[in-house]
Enzyme design. Structure first.
Site, PDB file in Angstrom:
ATOM      1  N   GLY A  68       0.832  -1.196   0.000  1.00  0.00           N
ATOM      2  CA  GLY A  68       0.000   0.000   0.000  1.00  0.00           C
ATOM      3  C   GLY A  68       0.863   1.240   0.000  1.00  0.00           C
ATOM      4  O   GLY A  68       2.091   1.167   0.108  1.00  0.00           O
ATOM      5  N   GLY A  69       0.218   2.380  -0.128  1.00  0.00           N
ATOM      6  CA  GLY A  69       0.922   3.649  -0.077  1.00  0.00           C
ATOM      7  C   GLY A  69       1.051   4.147   1.350  1.00  0.00           C
ATOM      8  O   GLY A  69       0.688   3.459   2.318  1.00  0.00           O
ATOM      9  N   SER A  72      -1.923   4.152   4.286  1.00  0.00           N
ATOM     10  CA  SER A  72      -3.030   3.440   3.637  1.00  0.00           C
ATOM     11  C   SER A  72      -3.705   2.429   4.562  1.00  0.00           C
ATOM     12  O   SER A  72      -4.753   1.874   4.221  1.00  0.00           O
ATOM     13  CB  SER A  72      -2.511   2.707   2.399  1.00  0.00           C
ATOM     14  OG  SER A  72      -1.530   1.751   2.761  1.00  0.00           O
ATOM     15  N   GLY A  73      -3.102   2.174   5.722  1.00  0.00           N
ATOM     16  CA  GLY A  73      -3.650   1.195   6.659  1.00  0.00           C
ATOM     17  C   GLY A  73      -2.968  -0.150   6.608  1.00  0.00           C
ATOM     18  O   GLY A  73      -3.424  -1.108   7.237  1.00  0.00           O
ATOM     19  N   HIS A 110       3.154   3.069  17.151  1.00  0.00           N
ATOM     20  CA  HIS A 110       3.094   1.668  16.744  1.00  0.00           C
ATOM     21  C   HIS A 110       3.199   0.750  17.959  1.00  0.00           C
ATOM     22  O   HIS A 110       2.449  -0.223  18.089  1.00  0.00           O
ATOM     23  CB  HIS A 110       4.233   1.352  15.764  1.00  0.00           C
ATOM     24  CG  HIS A 110       3.901   1.636  14.335  1.00  0.00           C
ATOM     25  ND1 HIS A 110       3.724   0.644  13.411  1.00  0.00           N
ATOM     26  CD2 HIS A 110       3.704   2.804  13.681  1.00  0.00           C
ATOM     27  CE1 HIS A 110       3.438   1.183  12.229  1.00  0.00           C
ATOM     28  NE2 HIS A 110       3.428   2.499  12.373  1.00  0.00           N
ATOM     29  N   ARG A 114       0.336  -2.236  19.704  1.00  0.00           N
ATOM     30  CA  ARG A 114       0.633  -3.655  19.586  1.00  0.00           C
ATOM     31  C   ARG A 114       0.373  -4.362  20.911  1.00  0.00           C
ATOM     32  O   ARG A 114       0.524  -3.770  21.984  1.00  0.00           O
ATOM     33  CB  ARG A 114       2.100  -3.869  19.181  1.00  0.00           C
ATOM     34  CG  ARG A 114       2.434  -3.349  17.799  1.00  0.00           C
ATOM     35  CD  ARG A 114       3.728  -3.971  17.295  1.00  0.00           C
ATOM     36  NE  ARG A 114       4.891  -3.690  18.114  1.00  0.00           N
ATOM     37  CZ  ARG A 114       5.753  -2.702  17.890  1.00  0.00           C
ATOM     38  NH1 ARG A 114       5.549  -1.862  16.892  1.00  0.00           N
ATOM     39  NH2 ARG A 114       6.801  -2.546  18.670  1.00  0.00           N
TER      40      ARG A 114
END
Length: 233
Positions: A68-69, A72-73, A110, A114
Protein backbone atom coordinates in the site's frame (compact mmCIF):
# COMPACT_ATOMS: atom_id res chain seq x y z
CA UNK A 1 -28.75 -37.73 9.41
CA UNK A 2 -25.00 -37.27 8.91
CA UNK A 3 -23.19 -35.07 11.41
CA UNK A 4 -20.28 -32.78 10.45
CA UNK A 5 -18.35 -31.06 13.24
CA UNK A 6 -15.64 -28.53 12.43
CA UNK A 7 -12.68 -27.44 14.54
CA UNK A 8 -9.31 -25.67 14.23
CA UNK A 9 -7.61 -28.80 12.87
CA UNK A 10 -10.28 -29.80 10.36
CA UNK A 11 -13.66 -31.53 10.48
CA UNK A 12 -15.12 -34.90 11.50
CA UNK A 13 -18.10 -36.61 9.82
CA UNK A 14 -20.17 -38.97 11.97
CA UNK A 15 -17.29 -39.18 14.44
CA UNK A 16 -15.26 -41.46 12.12
CA UNK A 17 -14.28 -39.64 8.91
CA UNK A 18 -11.59 -37.03 9.54
CA UNK A 19 -11.06 -34.17 7.09
CA UNK A 20 -7.78 -32.39 7.68
CA UNK A 21 -6.75 -28.89 6.72
CA UNK A 22 -4.82 -30.39 3.80
CA UNK A 23 -5.83 -34.02 3.44
CA UNK A 24 -8.29 -36.73 4.48
CA UNK A 25 -8.19 -39.79 6.72
CA UNK A 26 -10.59 -42.24 5.09
CA UNK A 27 -13.29 -44.35 6.67
CA UNK A 28 -15.06 -47.39 5.21
CA UNK A 29 -18.16 -46.60 3.20
CA UNK A 30 -17.47 -42.87 2.72
CA UNK A 31 -16.68 -41.47 -0.72
CA UNK A 32 -14.62 -38.27 -0.64
CA UNK A 33 -13.47 -36.01 -3.48
CA UNK A 34 -11.35 -32.89 -3.00
CA UNK A 35 -11.09 -29.74 -5.09
CA UNK A 36 -8.64 -26.85 -4.75
CA UNK A 37 -10.48 -23.53 -4.67
CA UNK A 38 -9.38 -19.92 -3.95
CA UNK A 39 -11.04 -20.29 -0.53
CA UNK A 40 -9.22 -23.49 0.36
CA UNK A 41 -9.55 -27.26 -0.06
CA UNK A 42 -13.18 -28.29 -0.64
CA UNK A 43 -14.34 -31.74 0.45
CA UNK A 44 -17.41 -33.32 -1.14
CA UNK A 45 -18.54 -36.35 0.83
CA UNK A 46 -21.04 -39.13 0.14
CA UNK A 47 -21.91 -41.05 3.32
CA UNK A 48 -22.74 -44.78 3.49
CA UNK A 49 -26.43 -43.83 3.62
CA UNK A 50 -26.15 -41.73 0.44
CA UNK A 51 -26.22 -38.29 2.04
CA UNK A 52 -24.15 -35.52 0.40
CA UNK A 53 -22.02 -33.15 2.50
CA UNK A 54 -19.56 -30.44 1.58
CA UNK A 55 -16.95 -28.61 3.66
CA UNK A 56 -14.10 -26.28 2.73
CA UNK A 57 -10.92 -26.21 4.78
CA UNK A 58 -9.79 -22.57 4.86
CA UNK A 59 -6.57 -21.85 2.99
CA UNK A 60 -3.57 -21.43 5.26
CA UNK A 61 -1.38 -18.51 4.19
CA UNK A 62 2.08 -18.97 5.64
CA UNK A 63 3.51 -15.93 3.85
CA UNK A 64 1.43 -12.77 3.52
CA UNK A 65 2.66 -9.56 1.88
CA UNK A 66 0.71 -6.39 2.66
CA UNK A 67 1.24 -3.58 0.16
CA UNK A 68 0.00 0.00 0.00
CA UNK A 69 0.92 3.65 -0.08
CA UNK A 70 1.72 5.95 2.82
CA UNK A 71 -0.93 5.94 5.57
CA UNK A 72 -3.03 3.44 3.64
CA UNK A 73 -3.65 1.19 6.66
CA UNK A 74 -1.18 -1.53 5.71
CA UNK A 75 0.58 -1.75 9.11
CA UNK A 76 -2.75 -1.86 10.93
CA UNK A 77 -3.93 -4.65 8.62
CA UNK A 78 -0.72 -6.63 9.17
CA UNK A 79 -1.12 -6.31 12.94
CA UNK A 80 -4.75 -7.41 12.69
CA UNK A 81 -3.75 -10.56 10.80
CA UNK A 82 -1.50 -11.66 13.67
CA UNK A 83 -3.60 -10.31 16.54
CA UNK A 84 -4.54 -13.84 17.61
CA UNK A 85 -0.91 -14.91 18.03
CA UNK A 86 0.27 -13.74 21.44
CA UNK A 87 3.87 -14.79 20.77
CA UNK A 88 4.33 -12.78 17.55
CA UNK A 89 7.73 -11.15 17.08
CA UNK A 90 7.56 -7.67 15.59
CA UNK A 91 10.57 -7.04 13.36
CA UNK A 92 11.25 -3.31 13.01
CA UNK A 93 13.55 -2.41 10.12
CA UNK A 94 13.57 1.37 10.55
CA UNK A 95 15.90 1.79 13.53
CA UNK A 96 15.06 3.13 16.97
CA UNK A 97 14.26 6.70 15.90
CA UNK A 98 16.71 8.23 18.35
CA UNK A 99 18.02 10.70 15.76
CA UNK A 100 14.61 11.92 14.57
CA UNK A 101 11.92 13.06 17.05
CA UNK A 102 9.13 12.74 14.47
CA UNK A 103 10.16 9.19 13.60
CA UNK A 104 10.47 8.34 17.30
CA UNK A 105 6.88 9.52 17.80
CA UNK A 106 5.67 7.25 15.00
CA UNK A 107 7.47 4.31 16.56
CA UNK A 108 5.88 5.06 19.93
CA UNK A 109 2.41 5.02 18.37
CA UNK A 110 3.09 1.67 16.74
CA UNK A 111 4.33 0.20 20.03
CA UNK A 112 1.31 1.49 21.94
CA UNK A 113 -1.19 -0.30 19.72
CA UNK A 114 0.63 -3.66 19.59
CA UNK A 115 -0.20 -6.41 22.12
CA UNK A 116 2.04 -6.23 25.17
CA UNK A 117 2.90 -9.92 24.76
CA UNK A 118 4.57 -9.41 21.38
CA UNK A 119 8.34 -9.52 21.16
CA UNK A 120 10.48 -6.97 19.33
CA UNK A 121 13.58 -7.26 17.16
CA UNK A 122 15.12 -4.18 15.53
CA UNK A 123 17.21 -5.33 12.57
CA UNK A 124 17.56 -5.48 8.81
CA UNK A 125 19.29 -8.88 9.02
CA UNK A 126 16.10 -10.73 8.13
CA UNK A 127 17.51 -13.91 6.60
CA UNK A 128 18.58 -15.56 9.91
CA UNK A 129 15.16 -14.82 11.40
CA UNK A 130 13.34 -16.36 8.45
CA UNK A 131 15.65 -19.37 8.39
CA UNK A 132 15.22 -20.23 12.08
CA UNK A 133 12.10 -21.88 13.53
CA UNK A 134 10.01 -19.90 15.95
CA UNK A 135 6.84 -17.90 16.53
CA UNK A 136 5.15 -15.74 13.86
CA UNK A 137 7.01 -12.72 12.47
CA UNK A 138 5.57 -9.35 11.51
CA UNK A 139 8.14 -7.50 9.38
CA UNK A 140 7.51 -3.78 9.12
CA UNK A 141 8.70 -2.96 6.61
CA UNK A 142 10.59 -3.96 3.44
CA UNK A 143 10.61 -0.32 2.30
CA UNK A 144 12.86 0.74 5.16
CA UNK A 145 14.82 -2.50 4.85
CA UNK A 146 15.73 -1.62 1.27
CA UNK A 147 16.70 1.97 2.12
CA UNK A 148 19.05 0.80 4.87
CA UNK A 149 20.53 -1.97 2.71
CA UNK A 150 21.25 0.65 0.06
CA UNK A 151 22.95 2.73 2.78
CA UNK A 152 25.11 -0.23 3.80
CA UNK A 153 26.07 -0.94 0.18
CA UNK A 154 26.77 2.77 -0.47
CA UNK A 155 24.54 2.64 -3.53
CA UNK A 156 23.30 6.21 -3.17
CA UNK A 157 26.75 7.52 -4.08
CA UNK A 158 27.81 4.68 -6.39
CA UNK A 159 24.94 3.28 -8.42
CA UNK A 160 27.16 0.55 -9.86
CA UNK A 161 26.95 -1.19 -6.47
CA UNK A 162 23.25 -1.96 -7.07
CA UNK A 163 24.21 -5.53 -7.97
CA UNK A 164 25.05 -6.16 -4.31
CA UNK A 165 21.58 -4.96 -3.32
CA UNK A 166 20.02 -7.26 -5.91
CA UNK A 167 22.00 -10.15 -4.44
CA UNK A 168 20.62 -9.37 -0.98
CA UNK A 169 17.09 -9.18 -2.39
CA UNK A 170 17.51 -12.66 -3.85
CA UNK A 171 18.84 -14.06 -0.55
CA UNK A 172 15.87 -12.50 1.23
CA UNK A 173 13.47 -14.04 -1.28
CA UNK A 174 15.04 -17.48 -0.84
CA UNK A 175 14.68 -17.27 2.94
CA UNK A 176 11.11 -15.96 2.59
CA UNK A 177 10.22 -18.93 0.38
CA UNK A 178 11.78 -21.55 2.65
CA UNK A 179 10.70 -20.20 6.04
CA UNK A 180 8.75 -22.50 8.34
CA UNK A 181 7.37 -19.56 10.32
CA UNK A 182 4.05 -17.84 9.85
CA UNK A 183 5.12 -14.45 8.51
CA UNK A 184 3.35 -11.23 7.55
CA UNK A 185 5.33 -8.38 6.01
CA UNK A 186 4.53 -4.79 5.05
CA UNK A 187 5.90 -2.94 2.04
CA UNK A 188 5.19 0.32 0.25
CA UNK A 189 4.20 0.57 -3.37
CA UNK A 190 6.24 3.57 -4.53
CA UNK A 191 6.07 3.26 -8.32
CA UNK A 192 2.63 4.70 -9.02
CA UNK A 193 3.48 8.41 -8.75
CA UNK A 194 5.64 10.82 -10.70
CA UNK A 195 9.04 9.75 -11.97
CA UNK A 196 11.70 10.93 -9.46
CA UNK A 197 13.98 13.71 -10.70
CA UNK A 198 17.29 12.22 -9.53
CA UNK A 199 18.92 8.95 -10.56
CA UNK A 200 19.39 7.64 -7.01
CA UNK A 201 15.71 7.89 -6.17
CA UNK A 202 14.76 6.34 -9.50
CA UNK A 203 17.05 3.43 -8.70
CA UNK A 204 15.43 3.08 -5.27
CA UNK A 205 11.97 3.08 -6.88
CA UNK A 206 13.02 0.37 -9.34
CA UNK A 207 14.61 -1.80 -6.64
CA UNK A 208 11.53 -1.40 -4.45
CA UNK A 209 9.43 -2.69 -7.32
CA UNK A 210 11.83 -5.63 -7.62
CA UNK A 211 11.46 -6.45 -3.91
CA UNK A 212 7.67 -6.32 -4.02
CA UNK A 213 7.30 -8.33 -7.24
CA UNK A 214 9.81 -10.98 -6.14
CA UNK A 215 8.24 -11.53 -2.74
CA UNK A 216 4.67 -11.35 -4.03
CA UNK A 217 5.37 -14.23 -6.42
CA UNK A 218 6.54 -16.30 -3.45
CA UNK A 219 3.63 -15.47 -1.12
CA UNK A 220 0.38 -17.37 -0.65
CA UNK A 221 -1.48 -14.13 0.03
CA UNK A 222 -0.89 -10.59 -1.23
CA UNK A 223 -3.07 -7.75 0.07
CA UNK A 224 -3.40 -4.22 -1.27
CA UNK A 225 -4.40 -1.44 1.15
CA UNK A 226 -5.87 1.82 -0.07
CA UNK A 227 -7.70 4.45 2.01
CA UNK A 228 -8.03 2.01 4.90
CA UNK A 229 -9.62 -0.71 2.77
CA UNK A 230 -7.94 -4.04 2.03
CA UNK A 231 -8.18 -5.93 -1.24
CA UNK A 232 -6.72 -9.36 -2.03
CA UNK A 233 -4.69 -9.37 -5.25
Amino acid sequence: MAELITGPDGAVVDGVLRLGIDGVVGAAGYEVTTTRTPSGLRYDIRTPTGEQLSWTAPAVAQRTLVLGGARSGKSTEAERLLAGHADTVYVATGGDGSADPEWAERIALHRARRPASWGLVETIDLVPLLESPGPPLLIDCFTLWLARVMDECEVWTDHSRAAEVERRIEHLAEAWTATTRLVVAVSNEVGSGVVPADAGTRLYRDLMGRVNATLARRSETVLWCVAGRTIAI
